[in-house]
Write an enzyme that holds these catalytic residues in place. Sequence first.
Site, PDB file in Angstrom:
ATOM      1  N   ASN A 182      21.990 -11.922   1.518  1.00 31.43           N
ATOM      2  CA  ASN A 182      22.755 -13.165   1.619  1.00 31.43           C
ATOM      3  C   ASN A 182      22.147 -13.985   2.757  1.00 31.43           C
ATOM      4  OD1 ASN A 182      24.617 -15.190   1.913  1.00 31.43           O
ATOM      5  ND2 ASN A 182      26.322 -13.855   2.517  1.00 31.43           N
ATOM      6  N   TRP A 183      21.437 -15.028   2.376  1.00 32.31           N
ATOM      7  CA  TRP A 183      20.725 -15.816   3.399  1.00 32.31           C
ATOM      8  C   TRP A 183      21.663 -16.759   4.151  1.00 32.31           C
ATOM      9  CZ3 TRP A 183      15.508 -17.556   0.628  1.00 32.31           C
ATOM     10  CH2 TRP A 183      14.814 -16.393   0.220  1.00 32.31           C
ATOM     11  N   LYS A 184      22.893 -16.881   3.661  1.00 30.24           N
ATOM     12  CA  LYS A 184      23.885 -17.769   4.293  1.00 30.24           C
ATOM     13  C   LYS A 184      23.293 -19.172   4.489  1.00 30.24           C
ATOM     14  CE  LYS A 184      26.114 -13.734   6.229  1.00 30.24           C
ATOM     15  NZ  LYS A 184      26.883 -13.107   7.309  1.00 30.24           N
TER      16      LYS A 184
ATOM     17  N   HIS B 287      33.397 -14.440   0.149  1.00 25.33           N
ATOM     18  CA  HIS B 287      32.828 -13.978   1.420  1.00 25.33           C
ATOM     19  C   HIS B 287      33.785 -14.313   2.562  1.00 25.33           C
ATOM     20  CE1 HIS B 287      30.178 -13.447   4.824  1.00 25.33           C
ATOM     21  NE2 HIS B 287      29.419 -12.725   4.027  1.00 25.33           N
TER      22      HIS B 287
ATOM     23  N   GLU C 116      33.319 -15.400   5.413  1.00 21.55           N
ATOM     24  CA  GLU C 116      33.067 -16.682   6.091  1.00 21.55           C
ATOM     25  C   GLU C 116      33.683 -17.833   5.317  1.00 21.55           C
ATOM     26  OE1 GLU C 116      28.869 -16.031   6.404  1.00 21.55           O
ATOM     27  OE2 GLU C 116      29.270 -14.433   7.842  1.00 21.55           O
TER      28      GLU C 116
ATOM     29  N   GLU D 124      32.998  -5.716   3.051  1.00 22.35           N
ATOM     30  CA  GLU D 124      32.416  -6.197   4.302  1.00 22.35           C
ATOM     31  C   GLU D 124      33.509  -6.307   5.360  1.00 22.35           C
ATOM     32  OE1 GLU D 124      28.536  -8.494   3.474  1.00 22.35           O
ATOM     33  OE2 GLU D 124      30.163  -9.919   3.238  1.00 22.35           O
TER      34      GLU D 124
ATOM     35  N   GLY E   6      27.570  -9.572  11.415  1.00 21.04           N
ATOM     36  CA  GLY E   6      26.815 -10.301  12.432  1.00 21.04           C
ATOM     37  C   GLY E   6      27.074  -9.843  13.853  1.00 21.04           C
TER      38      GLY E   6
ATOM     39  N   SER F 149      26.130  -5.859   9.323  1.00 17.61           N
ATOM     40  CA  SER F 149      25.119  -5.324  10.236  1.00 17.61           C
ATOM     41  C   SER F 149      24.296  -4.176   9.643  1.00 17.61           C
ATOM     42  CB  SER F 149      25.770  -4.894  11.557  1.00 17.61           C
ATOM     43  OG  SER F 149      26.399  -6.004  12.189  1.00 17.61           O
TER      44      SER F 149
ATOM     45  N   GLY G 229      22.993  -9.534   5.546  1.00 15.35           N
ATOM     46  CA  GLY G 229      22.904 -10.888   6.090  1.00 15.35           C
ATOM     47  C   GLY G 229      21.661 -11.039   6.945  1.00 15.35           C
ATOM     48  N   GLY G 230      21.835 -10.934   8.255  1.00 11.92           N
ATOM     49  CA  GLY G 230      20.747 -11.162   9.211  1.00 11.92           C
ATOM     50  C   GLY G 230      19.435 -10.480   8.863  1.00 11.92           C
TER      51      GLY G 230
HETATM   52  P1  13P Z   1      25.107  -9.302   8.648  1.00  8.99           P
HETATM   53  O1  13P Z   1      24.226  -8.333   7.900  1.00  8.99           O
HETATM   54  O2  13P Z   1      24.354 -10.372   9.346  1.00  8.99           O
HETATM   55  O3  13P Z   1      26.103  -8.589   9.507  1.00  8.99           O
HETATM   56  O4  13P Z   1      25.945 -10.082   7.523  1.00  8.99           O
HETATM   57  C1  13P Z   1      26.596  -9.369   6.542  1.00  8.99           C
HETATM   58  C2  13P Z   1      27.111 -10.300   5.511  1.00  8.99           C
HETATM   59  O5  13P Z   1      28.027 -11.062   5.765  1.00  8.99           O
HETATM   60  C3  13P Z   1      26.457 -10.307   4.210  1.00  8.99           C
HETATM   61  O6  13P Z   1      27.174 -11.072   3.288  1.00  8.99           O
END
Ligand code: 13P
Length: 253
Positions: free
Chosen positions: A10-12, A96, A98, A168, A174, A214, A235-236
């Site tokens: 997920n590149w957000k 998600h 977020e 999640e 994050g 993470s 994510g990251g």
């Molecule tokens: P991180 O891997 O950056 O913690 O993000 C997880 C995430 O929200 C994937 O959708």
Amino acid sequence: MKRMPFIAGNWKMNKTVSESIDLIKQLKADLSRVEGVEVAVAPPFTALYAVRKELEGSPIQLAAQNLFWEEKGAFTGEIAPTMLKELGCHYVILGHSERRQFFGETDETVNRKTRATLKQGLKVIFCIGETLKEREAGKTFAVIQRQVTGGLKDISKEEMRSVVVAYEPVWSIGTGKTATPEQAEEVHRFIRKKLEELYSREIAEGVRIQYGGSVTPENVKGLMGQENIDGALVGGASLKSETFSKIVRFKEM
Ligand code: 13P
């Protein structure tokens, strides 16, 4: 039934079009000859078309990060399921944390989006997870139960075959604080039990449940070793081919 592991990035809200093209080219090179694992990337909307073109002939699948449930019309700034379908998306990430936290999404809106997505024949990565406050108050399972029953309301058994669940925990996104494999497994097992109650044993056994929060090349193997953890939503660490491709190759580590 053996579930095919599924790793998605997920590149957000990261990567311009040119940065996305660079990353996907690198990923294609680093992930050629990977077998026995399904892989998807979710670039921002603006880069979907360019990434799709780069992915022609590649097994890497394309995901979007959101959509709106209406088919078309006066909804300025929104994206319809048919638009993503024609573009060649396979999956849509929905619910998600977020989006729930910053854009007011609720179990009800996530449900409307999930239904609209499945109706178009697209697959869904359906995200759920508790906040730190909820975990500390001992409400984790109640929250998960509410999100599963509310978000999947009126989704048929047949449609459920096109749903991947992503657990999640919000406190681990994050933050570098991954859930331990045992902590994650406990919730994954609970989710599968709920799916069995709502659908059937067969459906529940077939649904992939990803862990997200993470995930790194260092912790992925321990997580994937758990019986009910079938993949990762990253994510990251998905923003660099070096780390994402190591996560995809977790079996070799
Ligand atoms: P991180 O891997 O950056 O913690 O993000 C997880 C995430 O929200 C994937 O959708």
